[in-house]
Design a protein around this motif. Structure first.
Motif, mmCIF file in Angstrom:
data_model
loop_
_atom_site.group_PDB
_atom_site.id
_atom_site.type_symbol
_atom_site.label_atom_id
_atom_site.label_comp_id
_atom_site.label_asym_id
_atom_site.label_seq_id
_atom_site.Cartn_x
_atom_site.Cartn_y
_atom_site.Cartn_z
ATOM 1 N N GLN A 25 9.923 -2.478 -7.849
ATOM 2 C CA GLN A 25 9.843 -1.500 -8.936
ATOM 3 C C GLN A 25 9.097 -0.248 -8.471
ATOM 4 O O GLN A 25 9.529 0.882 -8.757
ATOM 5 C CB GLN A 25 9.116 -2.107 -10.147
ATOM 6 C CG GLN A 25 8.979 -1.129 -11.315
ATOM 7 C CD GLN A 25 8.303 -1.749 -12.519
ATOM 8 O OE1 GLN A 25 7.634 -2.772 -12.412
ATOM 9 N NE2 GLN A 25 8.468 -1.145 -13.681
ATOM 10 N N ALA A 26 7.988 -0.445 -7.751
ATOM 11 C CA ALA A 26 7.230 0.708 -7.256
ATOM 12 C C ALA A 26 8.057 1.521 -6.276
ATOM 13 O O ALA A 26 8.083 2.764 -6.330
ATOM 14 C CB ALA A 26 5.932 0.229 -6.600
ATOM 15 N N ASP A 44 -6.883 2.014 -1.401
ATOM 16 C CA ASP A 44 -5.449 2.305 -1.340
ATOM 17 C C ASP A 44 -5.134 3.547 -0.511
ATOM 18 O O ASP A 44 -3.974 3.869 -0.318
ATOM 19 C CB ASP A 44 -4.886 2.523 -2.747
ATOM 20 C CG ASP A 44 -4.882 1.252 -3.574
ATOM 21 O OD1 ASP A 44 -5.197 0.191 -3.023
ATOM 22 O OD2 ASP A 44 -4.577 1.340 -4.776
ATOM 23 N N ARG A 45 -6.174 4.268 -0.065
ATOM 24 C CA ARG A 45 -5.943 5.525 0.639
ATOM 25 C C ARG A 45 -6.212 5.375 2.133
ATOM 26 O O ARG A 45 -7.086 4.609 2.535
ATOM 27 C CB ARG A 45 -6.842 6.621 0.052
ATOM 28 C CG ARG A 45 -6.427 7.077 -1.326
ATOM 29 C CD ARG A 45 -7.346 8.147 -1.865
ATOM 30 N NE ARG A 45 -8.570 7.564 -2.411
ATOM 31 C CZ ARG A 45 -9.602 8.284 -2.850
ATOM 32 N NH1 ARG A 45 -9.559 9.600 -2.775
ATOM 33 N NH2 ARG A 45 -10.660 7.692 -3.356
ATOM 34 N N PRO A 46 -5.520 6.141 2.980
ATOM 35 C CA PRO A 46 -5.775 6.101 4.427
ATOM 36 C C PRO A 46 -7.195 6.566 4.745
ATOM 37 O O PRO A 46 -7.838 7.271 3.950
ATOM 38 C CB PRO A 46 -4.739 7.071 5.005
ATOM 39 C CG PRO A 46 -3.694 7.201 3.952
ATOM 40 C CD PRO A 46 -4.393 7.030 2.646
ATOM 41 N N LEU A 59 0.828 -1.204 0.000
ATOM 42 C CA LEU A 59 0.000 0.000 0.000
ATOM 43 C C LEU A 59 0.864 1.256 0.000
ATOM 44 O O LEU A 59 0.565 2.230 -0.713
ATOM 45 C CB LEU A 59 -0.934 -0.006 1.208
ATOM 46 C CG LEU A 59 -2.106 -0.991 1.149
ATOM 47 C CD1 LEU A 59 -2.809 -1.064 2.498
ATOM 48 C CD2 LEU A 59 -3.094 -0.590 0.058
ATOM 49 N N ALA A 60 1.929 1.253 0.794
ATOM 50 C CA ALA A 60 2.818 2.417 0.837
ATOM 51 C C ALA A 60 3.487 2.644 -0.514
ATOM 52 O O ALA A 60 3.609 3.787 -0.980
ATOM 53 C CB ALA A 60 3.866 2.232 1.931
ATOM 54 N N ALA A 61 3.904 1.565 -1.163
ATOM 55 C CA ALA A 61 4.562 1.686 -2.465
ATOM 56 C C ALA A 61 3.589 2.172 -3.529
ATOM 57 O O ALA A 61 3.928 3.029 -4.359
ATOM 58 C CB ALA A 61 5.166 0.338 -2.870
#
Length: 396
Positions: free
Chosen positions: A336-337, A30-32, A14-16
């Motif tokens: 990669q991300a 994917d967002r907080p 998720l952070a990447a």
């Protein structure tokens, strides 16, 4: 420890993904929390008067959403459900009572058979039969040739686990007619029906109108938080409301899900054809890149066997298959991300029924993906495969 490790890996992914400046798709999950709530509060006034009282047991904004979707799909009535699993179980149970036949014909890769823990039989007392096991929707001939009567034919449009595949329009019309000739009703699992318009070349009302009832989802393509809608004849929908209560789906308040669904209809639905069109550009570029010689060589590609399926996507989602273990591909994808700020692939999974050492990823092209050129895709594949080979070596 396994659960903790998986949670850590999820947070890493998720952070990447969030930090990536370039990605083919950004999911609503994917967002907080704070970011998601702030966006909903900022955007919701464009689709509903927030000075109105909140919904209670399905009135207010939920009733407005029901009316909107019933009109969009051309049905007289609609009922909002917290999940699609519940909506479809209820719909199929209602039809079983009306037809007097508790047998449902559906594909073995359909959602109730793969992702619902046998709920149709365990919870709803229904029985399933499979007109075909081929990785596509059944044909009219296969419906005619079915060995035994069935009360309902359920068609998942598109068939996700076969590669988000759809029949042609004429094939779909023929399959529905074949079911009716066998005195069966037709229910569409339309979790992703919204994006079928481009492939069929028909408006939503005409597509949905082939069926006796339809379920649609709000979070899979429309960026909603959750929730599903069942549309159909008024009498069936009224009975479905009774069963919804019995199944525990009569929720006290549902305004966040309803508001996000209205926003999805207003904002994402009109853009889906552009996502489908660009998914075809992305799929073509992926196939070209995986088929090209490895970087710095004139010989074999790093992935001498691969599949982009369907080669021309039917919707804005499709599959990519590569001859590597999923763990290797997942590590390469997240690296990669993290290292380049580019998310090409999100998750890889072992093929399951396929040979060992082969993995599959689902690719979704959304609004973020519209910025990618074919050259961007080819470059990202090269960077991804560099990391795959460094981790694993070239595929056999």
């Amino acid at each position: 420890m396994g659960d903790i490790s998986e949670q850590d890996e999820r947070r890493r992914r998720l952070a990447a993904w969030k930090a990536s400046g370039r990605t083919l798709w950004r999911g609503s999950a994917d967002r907080p929390l704070g970011e998601r709530l702030a966006a909903l509060a900022a955007d919701a006034p464009s689709v509903h008067d927030l000075d109105e009282w909140t919904d209670v047991y399905g009135d207010g904004v939920v009733a407005e959403l029901e009316s909107r979707v019933a009109d969009l799909l051309g049905f007289p009535a609609a009922a909002f459900f917290p999940t699609g699993t519940m909506a479809q179980q209820v719909a199929l149970r209602c039809w079983a009572g009306r037809t007097g036949n508790a047998t449902v014909a559906l594909h073995p890769l359909a959602h109730p058979e793969v992702h619902e823990g046998g709920a149709l039989s365990v919870v709803s007392g229904l029985r399933t039969v499979h007109p075909t096991s081929a990785p596509r929707l059944p044909t009219a001939g296969e419906i005619h040739a079915a060995d035994e009567p069935f009360g309902t034919l359920m068609l998942e449009l598109p068939l996700r686990d076969a590669g988000f595949v759809l029949p042609t329009w004429d094939e779909l019309v023929a399959v529905v007619a074949a079911a009716r000739e066998r005195d069966a009703v037709v229910h569409f699992d339309g979790a992703r029906l919204w994006e079928c318009v481009t492939h069929f070349g028909r408006p939503l009302k005409e597509i949905a109108g082939l069926a006796d009832s339809v379920y649609v989802s709000f979070y899979k393509s429309l960026d909603g938080m959750s929730g599903a809608m069942l549309v159909g004849p008024s009498a069936v929908v009224e009975e479905a409301r009774v069963w919804r209560h019995r199944y525990g789906g009569q929720l006290f308040q549902q305004y966040p899900a309803a508001l996000s669904a209205l926003l999805g209809i207003e904002r994402e639905l009109p853009r889906l054809p552009s996502y489908v069109a660009h998914a075809r550009v992305v799929a073509t570029a992926l196939a070209e890149a995986f088929g090209a010689p490895a970087r710095g060589t004139e010989g074999e590609p790093d992935a001498p066997w691969f599949r982009v399926h369907p080669r021309t996507p039917h919707t804005h989602q499709f599959q990519v298959w590569l001859p590597y273990d999923a763990a290797v591909l997942n590590e390469a994808a997240v690296r990669q991300a993290e290292e380049t700020g580019v998310t090409l692939f999100r998750r890889w999974f072992d093929s399951g029924a396929g040979p060992p050492g082969v993995a599959v990823a689902e690719v979704t092209v959304g609004s973020a993906g519209l910025e990618w050129t074919a050259q961007d895709v080819r470059r990202a594949v090269g960077e991804f495969m560099e990391r795959v080979v460094a981790e694993n070596g070239s595929a056999d």
